[in-house]
Motif scaffolding. Structure first.
Motif, PDB file in Angstrom:
ATOM      1  N   ALA A 167      -4.769   3.999  -2.321  1.00 13.62           N
ATOM      2  CA  ALA A 167      -6.402   5.032  -2.010  1.00 13.62           C
ATOM      3  C   ALA A 167      -7.634   4.944  -2.444  1.00 13.62           C
ATOM      4  O   ALA A 167      -8.944   4.261  -1.715  1.00 13.62           O
ATOM      5  CB  ALA A 167      -5.698   6.013  -1.523  1.00 13.62           C
ATOM      6  N   GLU A 168      -7.431   4.314  -3.507  1.00 17.08           N
ATOM      7  CA  GLU A 168      -8.636   4.876  -4.521  1.00 17.08           C
ATOM      8  C   GLU A 168      -9.251   3.252  -4.602  1.00 17.08           C
ATOM      9  O   GLU A 168     -10.613   3.028  -4.213  1.00 17.08           O
ATOM     10  CB  GLU A 168      -8.497   4.906  -5.992  1.00 17.08           C
ATOM     11  N   ILE A 195       0.698  -1.238   0.239  1.00 14.96           N
ATOM     12  CA  ILE A 195      -0.249  -0.248   0.132  1.00 14.96           C
ATOM     13  C   ILE A 195       0.755   0.924   0.580  1.00 14.96           C
ATOM     14  O   ILE A 195       0.433   1.950  -0.590  1.00 14.96           O
ATOM     15  CB  ILE A 195      -0.880  -0.152   1.288  1.00 14.96           C
ATOM     16  N   SER A 196       1.897   0.774   1.186  1.00 13.06           N
ATOM     17  CA  SER A 196       2.445   2.210   1.269  1.00 13.06           C
ATOM     18  C   SER A 196       3.870   2.474   0.465  1.00 13.06           C
ATOM     19  O   SER A 196       4.526   1.291   1.051  1.00 13.06           O
ATOM     20  CB  SER A 196       3.289   2.376   2.315  1.00 13.06           C
ATOM     21  N   ASP A 197       5.064   3.100  -0.138  1.00 15.55           N
ATOM     22  CA  ASP A 197       6.484   3.346  -0.880  1.00 15.55           C
ATOM     23  C   ASP A 197       7.029   3.822   0.164  1.00 15.55           C
ATOM     24  O   ASP A 197       7.277   5.012   0.349  1.00 15.55           O
ATOM     25  CB  ASP A 197       5.972   3.912  -1.831  1.00 15.55           C
ATOM     26  N   GLY A 247       2.771   2.890  14.423  1.00 14.22           N
ATOM     27  CA  GLY A 247       3.306   2.918  12.923  1.00 14.22           C
ATOM     28  C   GLY A 247       2.320   3.534  11.954  1.00 14.22           C
ATOM     29  O   GLY A 247       1.735   3.839  10.828  1.00 14.22           O
ATOM     30  N   LEU A 248       1.148   1.947  12.483  1.00 17.25           N
ATOM     31  CA  LEU A 248       0.205   2.151  11.381  1.00 17.25           C
ATOM     32  C   LEU A 248      -0.766   3.279  11.534  1.00 17.25           C
ATOM     33  O   LEU A 248      -1.105   3.662  10.544  1.00 17.25           O
ATOM     34  CB  LEU A 248      -0.489   0.834  10.973  1.00 17.25           C
ATOM     35  N   GLU A 249      -0.892   3.562  12.845  1.00 15.87           N
ATOM     36  CA  GLU A 249      -2.052   4.153  12.856  1.00 15.87           C
ATOM     37  C   GLU A 249      -1.868   5.638  12.507  1.00 15.87           C
ATOM     38  O   GLU A 249      -2.471   6.724  12.349  1.00 15.87           O
ATOM     39  CB  GLU A 249      -2.635   4.301  14.228  1.00 15.87           C
ATOM     40  N   ALA A 250       0.107   6.111  12.396  1.00 23.02           N
ATOM     41  CA  ALA A 250      -0.360   7.600  11.677  1.00 23.02           C
ATOM     42  C   ALA A 250      -0.274   7.295  10.324  1.00 23.02           C
ATOM     43  O   ALA A 250      -0.426   8.168  10.228  1.00 23.02           O
ATOM     44  CB  ALA A 250       1.586   7.494  12.350  1.00 23.02           C
ATOM     45  N   LEU A 251       0.261   6.313   9.351  1.00 23.25           N
ATOM     46  CA  LEU A 251       0.410   6.289   8.230  1.00 23.25           C
ATOM     47  C   LEU A 251      -0.816   6.210   7.930  1.00 23.25           C
ATOM     48  O   LEU A 251      -1.862   6.832   6.820  1.00 23.25           O
ATOM     49  CB  LEU A 251       0.560   5.066   7.597  1.00 23.25           C
ATOM     50  N   ILE A 252      -1.948   5.524   8.809  1.00 22.33           N
ATOM     51  CA  ILE A 252      -3.941   5.763   8.721  1.00 22.33           C
ATOM     52  C   ILE A 252      -3.985   7.094   8.848  1.00 22.33           C
ATOM     53  O   ILE A 252      -4.829   7.803   7.750  1.00 22.33           O
ATOM     54  CB  ILE A 252      -4.778   5.031   9.423  1.00 22.33           C
ATOM     55  N   ALA A 253      -3.974   7.731   9.412  1.00 18.49           N
ATOM     56  CA  ALA A 253      -4.079   9.071   9.576  1.00 18.49           C
ATOM     57  C   ALA A 253      -4.004  10.550   9.045  1.00 18.49           C
ATOM     58  O   ALA A 253      -4.424  10.951   8.128  1.00 18.49           O
ATOM     59  CB  ALA A 253      -3.994   9.266  11.084  1.00 18.49           C
ATOM     60  N   GLU A 289       7.609  13.657   6.429  1.00 17.33           N
ATOM     61  CA  GLU A 289       7.998  13.155   4.866  1.00 17.33           C
ATOM     62  C   GLU A 289       7.055  11.869   5.331  1.00 17.33           C
ATOM     63  O   GLU A 289       7.481  10.671   5.105  1.00 17.33           O
ATOM     64  CB  GLU A 289       8.446  13.693   4.216  1.00 17.33           C
ATOM     65  N   PRO A 290       5.964  11.862   5.970  1.00 22.44           N
ATOM     66  CA  PRO A 290       5.289  10.455   5.578  1.00 22.44           C
ATOM     67  C   PRO A 290       5.477   9.962   4.709  1.00 22.44           C
ATOM     68  O   PRO A 290       5.168  10.620   3.151  1.00 22.44           O
ATOM     69  CB  PRO A 290       3.728  11.084   6.193  1.00 22.44           C
ATOM     70  N   ALA A 291       5.109   7.940   4.995  1.00 26.05           N
ATOM     71  CA  ALA A 291       5.689   7.603   3.408  1.00 26.05           C
ATOM     72  C   ALA A 291       4.203   8.188   2.573  1.00 26.05           C
ATOM     73  O   ALA A 291       2.987   7.596   2.479  1.00 26.05           O
ATOM     74  CB  ALA A 291       5.841   6.238   3.775  1.00 26.05           C
ATOM     75  N   PRO A 292       5.067   7.912   1.698  1.00 27.42           N
ATOM     76  CA  PRO A 292       3.205   7.819  -0.260  1.00 27.42           C
ATOM     77  C   PRO A 292       2.676   6.543  -0.004  1.00 27.42           C
ATOM     78  O   PRO A 292       3.067   5.695   0.070  1.00 27.42           O
ATOM     79  CB  PRO A 292       4.225   8.603  -0.885  1.00 27.42           C
ATOM     80  N   LEU A 293       1.511   6.806  -0.123  1.00 28.50           N
ATOM     81  CA  LEU A 293       0.878   5.695  -0.715  1.00 28.50           C
ATOM     82  C   LEU A 293       1.170   5.495  -2.485  1.00 28.50           C
ATOM     83  O   LEU A 293       1.598   6.305  -3.059  1.00 28.50           O
ATOM     84  CB  LEU A 293      -1.029   5.736  -0.752  1.00 28.50           C
TER      85      LEU A 293
END
Length: 221
Positions: A91-92, A12-14, A115-121, A82-86
């Motif tokens: 997302a779509e 999902i995330s790079d 870490g997961l919750e931060a990415l989701i938010a 700089e959070p990891a991009p999707l």
């Protein structure tokens, strides 16, 4: 109801830039040679202590623990800046899947809960995942505990579930839990590794993944 489980890093995330930078920091702070980038990416998906142990099996546990601590320090700092991009299209697809009434959507990841919750938010993915299985609560992949817990939480039988991931650990975990598996070609393990691990399907992009899921969901109806 069916269950669709996603890995996160590399699927999902790079997050490879953050992962490599954090590992570089951990090793450099201790004056140790930094592993090659390919070696670092090869352990993505494992829980962090297991990943570090695989990179430096000759180092004592105390040194491995310090690398883990420095890694966490660096990764959190990078995440704030700089959070990891999707991946484009991730997302779509997740939103379309979450809107369906015939599936539970979930994640099974080597990331920590924080870490997961931060990415989701950060990416506005709140409310999409019915089940979230993280490294805090389970043995490292490829142990099937994460998938088994997701099956138990949702009440879905293994034959009506699928695990999607970019590493051999994801595929091996899914197979050990008795669920279908889909390997994605855009992540951190070579496609040959996914084939060797026994991936049930391989997809090259999110459009192909969506088509594979439509087929799976129809077959498991």
């Amino acid at each position: 109801m069916k269950l669709v489980l996603f890995d996160v890093d590399g699927t999902i995330s790079d997050s490879q830039a953050q992962i490599c930078a954090a590992m570089d920091y951990g090793f450099t702070e201790l004056g140790l040679p930094v592993p090659p980038r390919a070696a670092i990416l090869s352990i993505v998906g494992l829980s962090l202590p297991e990943a570090v142990a695989r990179l430096v099996p000759d180092q004592p546990p105390a040194v491995q623990d310090r690398i883990v601590a420095y890694y966490k320090q660096s990764y959190m700092a990078h995440r704030k800046v700089e959070p990891a991009p999707l991946y484009p299209g991730a997302a779509e697809l997740l939103h379309r899947l979450a809107a369906r009434e015939d599936i539970f959507l979930g994640v099974a990841t080597g990331k920590s809960r924080r870490g997961l919750e931060a990415l989701i938010a950060h990416h506005g993915l709140e409310g999409l995942f019915f089940t979230r299985q993280v490294a805090d609560d389970h043995p490292s992949k490829p142990h099937p505990a994460m998938v088994e817990a997701a099956l138990a939480e949702t009440g879905v039988a293994p034959g009506a579930a699928v695990m999607i991931g970019d590493t051999s650990y994801d595929i091996e975990m899914g197979r050990a839990a008795g669920v279908a598996t889909i390997g994605v070609a855009w992540g951190y393990h070579p496609v040959a590794d996914l084939v060797a691990a026994g991936a049930g399907r391989l997809v090259a992009d999110f459009a192909a993944l969506e088509a594979a899921l439509e087929e799976f969901l129809g077959e498991s109806a």
